[in-house]
Design a protein around this motif. Structure first.
Motif, mmCIF file in Angstrom:
data_model
loop_
_atom_site.group_PDB
_atom_site.id
_atom_site.type_symbol
_atom_site.label_atom_id
_atom_site.label_comp_id
_atom_site.label_asym_id
_atom_site.label_seq_id
_atom_site.Cartn_x
_atom_site.Cartn_y
_atom_site.Cartn_z
ATOM 1 N N LEU A 18 0.841 -1.197 0.000
ATOM 2 C CA LEU A 18 0.000 0.000 0.000
ATOM 3 C C LEU A 18 0.873 1.243 0.000
ATOM 4 C CD1 LEU A 18 -2.649 1.595 0.419
ATOM 5 C CD2 LEU A 18 -2.471 1.060 2.854
ATOM 6 N N ILE A 19 0.653 2.128 -0.965
ATOM 7 C CA ILE A 19 1.448 3.348 -1.094
ATOM 8 C C ILE A 19 0.522 4.563 -1.019
ATOM 9 C CG2 ILE A 19 3.001 4.688 -2.555
ATOM 10 C CD1 ILE A 19 3.936 2.090 -3.825
ATOM 11 N N LEU A 20 0.833 5.484 -0.110
ATOM 12 C CA LEU A 20 0.108 6.741 -0.019
ATOM 13 C C LEU A 20 0.991 7.859 -0.554
ATOM 14 C CD1 LEU A 20 -1.606 6.863 3.510
ATOM 15 C CD2 LEU A 20 -2.456 5.881 1.383
ATOM 16 N N ASN A 21 0.452 8.635 -1.463
ATOM 17 C CA ASN A 21 1.133 9.844 -1.918
ATOM 18 C C ASN A 21 0.514 11.009 -1.152
ATOM 19 O OD1 ASN A 21 1.760 12.306 -3.434
ATOM 20 N ND2 ASN A 21 2.606 10.919 -4.975
ATOM 21 N N VAL A 22 1.265 11.570 -0.216
ATOM 22 C CA VAL A 22 0.706 12.597 0.668
ATOM 23 C C VAL A 22 0.558 13.942 -0.030
ATOM 24 C CG1 VAL A 22 1.564 11.456 2.740
ATOM 25 C CG2 VAL A 22 3.003 13.154 1.602
ATOM 26 N N LYS A 23 1.160 14.080 -1.197
ATOM 27 C CA LYS A 23 1.019 15.327 -1.947
ATOM 28 C C LYS A 23 -0.255 15.313 -2.792
ATOM 29 C CE LYS A 23 3.453 18.489 -5.059
ATOM 30 N NZ LYS A 23 4.700 18.746 -5.810
ATOM 31 N N MET B 198 -2.695 3.720 -3.343
ATOM 32 C CA MET B 198 -2.619 2.674 -4.356
ATOM 33 C C MET B 198 -2.162 1.358 -3.739
ATOM 34 S SD MET B 198 -3.295 4.327 -7.287
ATOM 35 C CE MET B 198 -2.700 3.176 -8.522
ATOM 36 N N ILE B 199 -2.748 0.267 -4.196
ATOM 37 C CA ILE B 199 -2.229 -1.066 -3.935
ATOM 38 C C ILE B 199 -2.006 -1.699 -5.295
ATOM 39 C CG2 ILE B 199 -2.671 -3.339 -2.961
ATOM 40 C CD1 ILE B 199 -4.267 -2.082 -0.779
ATOM 41 N N GLN C 277 -6.332 1.880 -7.383
ATOM 42 C CA GLN C 277 -6.447 3.006 -6.468
ATOM 43 C C GLN C 277 -7.568 2.761 -5.470
ATOM 44 O OE1 GLN C 277 -6.513 6.860 -8.312
ATOM 45 N NE2 GLN C 277 -7.237 7.893 -6.476
ATOM 46 N N ILE C 278 -7.306 3.123 -4.209
ATOM 47 C CA ILE C 278 -8.331 3.066 -3.172
ATOM 48 C C ILE C 278 -8.965 4.449 -3.097
ATOM 49 C CG2 ILE C 278 -8.813 2.515 -0.762
ATOM 50 C CD1 ILE C 278 -6.094 1.133 -0.646
ATOM 51 N N PHE D 85 -9.195 -5.351 -0.754
ATOM 52 C CA PHE D 85 -7.780 -5.660 -0.971
ATOM 53 C C PHE D 85 -7.236 -6.564 0.139
ATOM 54 C CE2 PHE D 85 -8.875 -1.487 -2.608
ATOM 55 C CZ PHE D 85 -8.413 -1.542 -3.904
ATOM 56 N N ASN D 86 -8.128 -6.969 1.065
ATOM 57 C CA ASN D 86 -7.767 -7.805 2.205
ATOM 58 C C ASN D 86 -6.791 -7.093 3.154
ATOM 59 O OD1 ASN D 86 -8.233 -10.218 3.619
ATOM 60 N ND2 ASN D 86 -6.343 -11.146 2.843
ATOM 61 N N TYR D 87 -6.823 -5.775 3.149
ATOM 62 C CA TYR D 87 -5.935 -5.013 4.034
ATOM 63 C C TYR D 87 -6.639 -4.591 5.325
ATOM 64 C CZ TYR D 87 -1.589 -4.558 1.430
ATOM 65 O OH TYR D 87 -0.370 -4.807 0.826
ATOM 66 N N ASP D 88 -7.938 -4.831 5.420
ATOM 67 C CA ASP D 88 -8.636 -4.533 6.668
ATOM 68 C C ASP D 88 -8.134 -5.412 7.809
ATOM 69 O OD1 ASP D 88 -9.836 -6.667 5.161
ATOM 70 O OD2 ASP D 88 -11.490 -6.655 6.612
ATOM 71 N N GLN D 89 -7.577 -6.593 7.464
ATOM 72 C CA GLN D 89 -7.093 -7.514 8.488
ATOM 73 C C GLN D 89 -5.900 -6.965 9.264
ATOM 74 O OE1 GLN D 89 -4.807 -10.992 7.254
ATOM 75 N NE2 GLN D 89 -4.833 -10.242 5.132
#
Length: 230
Positions: A132-137, A142-143, A147-148, A204-208
Motif C-alpha cells: 500500500l502506497i500513499l502519496n501525501v502530496k 494505491m495497492i 487506487q483506493i 484488498f484484504n488489508y482490513d485484516q
C-alpha cells in the motif's frame, strides 16, 4: 504531516509556519507549559523546540517527554552553539540542533532528513505499508495498480495509522490529530471513520491489518487477523 512549533518569539514562530506550511500542518505554542501540554498529546510527527522558553525550558520539556516514552522527533532551536549545550540536548533525546539565526532551506532540509529516517521517502512524497502506497502530496492511495478511493479524512486517518504502525493510537489521539482540539464534533466520529476505512480496505484484504483494542483505540500491524472486530 503535523508539526508542533514551540517558540516564544511570535515573529520567528510565524516565519517557521510560513516556511513550512506548503509541506506540513503546523500548531504553535509560545511558552514551555503550553508546549509540553500539546507535545504530551503525542499527535505530532515532529516538534521544533526552542531551548529558552517562559515557564519551562526546552531541555525540561524533552526530558519529561522521553520519561513518558513519547519519542516524537525533536529539533532544538537555540542561540547557543556551544558543544556542551548540544551534547546535553542529544543526551536527553534530541534528534537535531538548529542554531539561530538559520536559513529557511536549512530548516526544510533538516525536517526532510528526519521524515526520511522515521517515515519514508520524503522526496517521493510517499509512505508505504506493505504494498500500500500513499502519496501525501496528491492524496492518493494505491495497492499495486489499483487506487483506493478515500475522502479527505479517510486518507488522513490511514496516513496516521501508517505513520504509527506497530503502535496503539487511542481514539483521543486520533480525534485530536485528525479533527483537532477545537472541533465541535465528538470522538465517536473516530469509530465511524475507522469503520468506513475498513470497508475501503476490505476488497484488498488489508482490513485484516487494522487491529481494534476495545475501549482504547487501534493499531496497524503487519500481522494480519482474519476475524478482526469491526
Amino acid at each position: 504531516m503535523k508539526i508542533l512549533i514551540v517558540e516564544d518569539d511570535p515573529v520567528l514562530s510565524d516565519t517557521i509556519v510560513e516556511s513550512t506550511k506548503h509541506l506540513y500542518e503546523t500548531v504553535q505554542a509560545f511558552d514551555g507549559e503550553e508546549g509540553l501540554y500539546l507535545a504530551e498529546q503525542n499527535i505530532f510527527d515532529i516538534i521544533i523546540l526552542d531551548v529558552m522558553l517562559p515557564n519551562m525550558n526546552g531541555y525540561e520539556i524533552l526530558k519529561q517527554l522521553r520519561s513518558k516514552n513519547i519519542m516524537t522527533p525533536v529539533i532544538f532551536l537555540t542561540a547557543k552553539d556551544g558543544i556542551d549545550d548540544k551534547i546535553h540536548g542529544f543526551r536527553l533525546g534530541a534528534d537535531d540542533y538548529l542554531v539561530k539565526p538559520f536559513h529557511r532551506e536549512e530548516l526544510l532540509l533538516r525536517l526532510e532528513a528526519i521524515v526520511r529516517r522515521t517515515i519514508g521517502d520524503f522526496k517521493e512524497n510517499c509512505i508505504r505499508f506493505k504494498d500500500l502506497i500513499l502519496n501525501v502530496k496528491t492524496k492518493t492511495a494505491m495497492i499495486g495498480d489499483e487506487q483506493i478511493q478515500l475522502n479527505g479524512k479517510q486518507f488522513d486517518l490511514l496516513e496516521y495509522f501508517i505513520n504509527n504502525k506497530g503502535t496503539i493510537v487511542t481514539k483521543e489521539q486520533i480525534f485530536d490529530r485528525i479533527w483537532g482540539f477545537e472541533s465541535d464534533t465528538t470522538n465517536t466520529v473516530v469509530e465511524v471513520y475507522t469503520s468506513h476505512l475498513r470497508k475501503k480496505l476490505k476488497p484488498f484484504n488489508y482490513d485484516q491489518y487494522l487491529k481494534t483494542f476495545r475501549g482504547i483505540g487501534y493499531m496497524l500491524t503487519e500481522e494480519g487477523q482474519e476475524h478482526e472486530e469491526k
